[in-house]
Design an enzyme around this catalytic site. Structure first.
Site, PDB file in Angstrom:
ATOM      1  N   HIS A   9      -4.983 -10.788   4.598  1.00  0.00           N
ATOM      2  CA  HIS A   9      -5.214 -10.103   5.876  1.00  0.00           C
ATOM      3  C   HIS A   9      -6.468 -10.628   6.572  1.00  0.00           C
ATOM      4  CE1 HIS A   9      -8.526  -7.598   4.299  1.00  0.00           C
ATOM      5  NE2 HIS A   9      -7.789  -7.431   3.198  1.00  0.00           N
ATOM      6  N   CYS A  39      -7.773  -8.025  -2.390  1.00  0.00           N
ATOM      7  CA  CYS A  39      -7.046  -8.675  -1.294  1.00  0.00           C
ATOM      8  C   CYS A  39      -7.735  -9.975  -0.892  1.00  0.00           C
ATOM      9  CB  CYS A  39      -6.949  -7.739  -0.095  1.00  0.00           C
ATOM     10  SG  CYS A  39      -5.830  -6.349  -0.350  1.00  0.00           S
TER      11      CYS A  39
END
Length: 248
Positions: free
Chosen positions: A208, A224
């Protein structure tokens, strides 16, 4: 005898009259030197009864305030040191991304086919494999100590300006530190997932964007993989759902 005295008196009177007539400056007072040696010489003009002027040494006051010289302010040496030098283990926050983490085409030998994403967490790089031994390389932020992971997954979903629902484990973990996370946050510039998100399999991990680009190149996430918003938007446009992602 008397005749001699009268003659002498007459001669004295004539000399006095001649002297007074020839001296234009007879009535000028003498030059007076001030008792203070620092005072200037003075020329007194006027009558004989003029009192000499006495100058006093001027009083000099030390200037304070606006025009007074300022003392040099010494900054404690600790304040001029990097954060990591004062508190070892605390990363120094960078406000500009380092050049090696900007997108670029590099030589990259791999057995993976073109279109595959390979993430090198140790060196903080994401490679989008291309044909001809090349790859498009991006700088990334990765999981902090204790949140590292490796494996192979596929992109199962893509989202633009995704909303964010923190996992219950993260909410509890941050609450224990005194940080209270929202149950849900709408997508937008303030959202920590940034401009794009690509979800990996059935895991909680994503590739992301970020609203903190200075963290690129660091290990700061909960697992992440993050890129700058402009970089994740570029990658997002080049891959599809089903793309293979290898994290190592």
């Amino acid at each position: 005898m008397m005749k001699s005295i009268l003659l002498a008196a007459a001669l004295l009177g004539v000399c006095a009259t001649s002297a007074l007539g020839g001296d234009r400056y007879a009535t000028r007072p003498p030059v007076v030197l001030s008792p203070d040696l620092a005072a200037p010489w003075i020329m007194q003009l006027g009558g004989r009864n003029v009192r000499p002027v006495v100058y006093q040494r001027p009083v000099v006051y030390q200037q304070r305030g606006l025009f007074a010289p300022r003392a040099t302010r010494r900054v404690p040496s600790a304040l001029t040191q990097p954060v990591s030098a004062i508190n070892p283990g605390v990363p120094v926050i960078r406000h500009q991304i380092e050049p090696q983490y900007l997108p670029q085409i590099v030589n990259y030998e791999t057995k993976e086919r073109a279109g595959t994403i390979v993430i090198d967490t140790n060196n903080r790089f994401l490679y989008l494999v291309m044909d001809g031994g090349k790859a498009r390389r991006y700088g990334v932020g990765v999981g902090k100590p204790g949140f590292e992971w490796a494996g192979a997954h596929k992109i199962t979903r893509k989202s633009e300006w995704p909303d964010w629902t923190p996992p219950s484990e993260m909410i509890s973990r941050e609450a224990a530190k005194g940080h209270y996370l929202p149950a849900r946050m709408d997508g937008g510039p303030e959202n920590p997932l940034g401009a794009r998100a690509m979800y990996l399999g059935s895991t909680l991990y994503r590739i992301h964007g970020t609203n903190a680009p200075w963290t690129i190149g660091s290990a700061v996430s909960s697992g992440c993989i993050r890129l700058r918003n402009e970089d994740v938007a570029d990658l997002y446009a080049r891959v599809n759902v089903g793309t293979r992602v290898i994290v190592m």
